[in-house]
Design a protein around this motif. Structure first.
Motif, PDB file in Angstrom:
ATOM      1  N   MET A 102       1.038  -1.070   0.141  1.00 21.41           N
ATOM      2  CA  MET A 102       0.490   0.208  -0.018  1.00 21.41           C
ATOM      3  C   MET A 102       0.950   1.654  -0.223  1.00 21.41           C
ATOM      4  N   ILE A 106       0.493   3.986  -2.826  1.00 14.33           N
ATOM      5  CA  ILE A 106       0.412   5.501  -2.442  1.00 14.33           C
ATOM      6  C   ILE A 106       2.361   6.300  -3.347  1.00 14.33           C
ATOM      7  N   MET A 136      -7.149  -2.627  -1.941  1.00 13.12           N
ATOM      8  CA  MET A 136      -6.835  -2.288  -0.029  1.00 13.12           C
ATOM      9  C   MET A 136      -7.990  -1.779   0.608  1.00 13.12           C
ATOM     10  N   ALA A 141      -5.852   2.903   4.099  1.00 11.04           N
ATOM     11  CA  ALA A 141      -5.042   2.875   2.863  1.00 11.04           C
ATOM     12  C   ALA A 141      -5.169   5.522   3.264  1.00 11.04           C
TER      13      ALA A 141
END
Length: 150
Positions: A102, A106, A136, A141
């Protein structure tokens, strides 16, 4: 694709006389059908796998919350029932990203959209949802995106 997998799993559960799995799969298919009906009047129809994945993610989140509440209330038997349903739901969800994956996603999205401050968080989240729907947990997140700007 996911819808076909669900229908095949339903037939397999019927043949194997697996009542618990069959019940969970039927519940999933019913929720998907409800979502189909809701979207009949929508101007844009989402991709079928995206639609089914959204339904599965929502159902999984509901089960996790229920498990927590049942455990807090001392209702282990109900928590076990919810866990069994959650296990079936997760069988059909795409593989979820771990925290490292993740963070990498990002960082990539931030670079692609040119995000430099917390003001760009909305752009980053929108692009993450477009690229990684179903892969996700966007609640988690969101915290990671916010931390990446800090």
């Amino acid at each position: 694709m996911i819808r076909e997998n669900l229908k095949a799993a339903q037939i397999e559960a019927m043949k194997n006389k697996d009542k618990a799995r069959l019940g969970a799969i039927r519940m999933i298919l019913a929720k998907v059908k409800d979502r189909d009906i809701e979207l009949r009047t929508a101007s844009e129809q989402p991709d079928d796998d995206v639609l089914v994945t959204e339904v599965l993610m929502k159902m999984a989140k509901q089960r996790r919350e229920s498990i927590q509440m049942f455990n807090d209330g001392g209702r282990e038997e109900k928590a076990a029932e919810e866990q069994a349903e959650l296990d079936v739901i997760e069988d059909f969800l795409p593989k979820q990203m771990d925290e490292g994956e993740m963070n990498a996603a990002i960082a990539q999205v931030k670079a692609d959209v040119g995000a430099e401050s917390i003001k760009d968080m909305g752009k980053v989240m929108a692009e993450l949802k477009a690229r990684h729907a179903g892969q996700m947990d966007f609640g988690k997140a969101s915290g990671l995106v916010k931390a990446s700007f800090g």
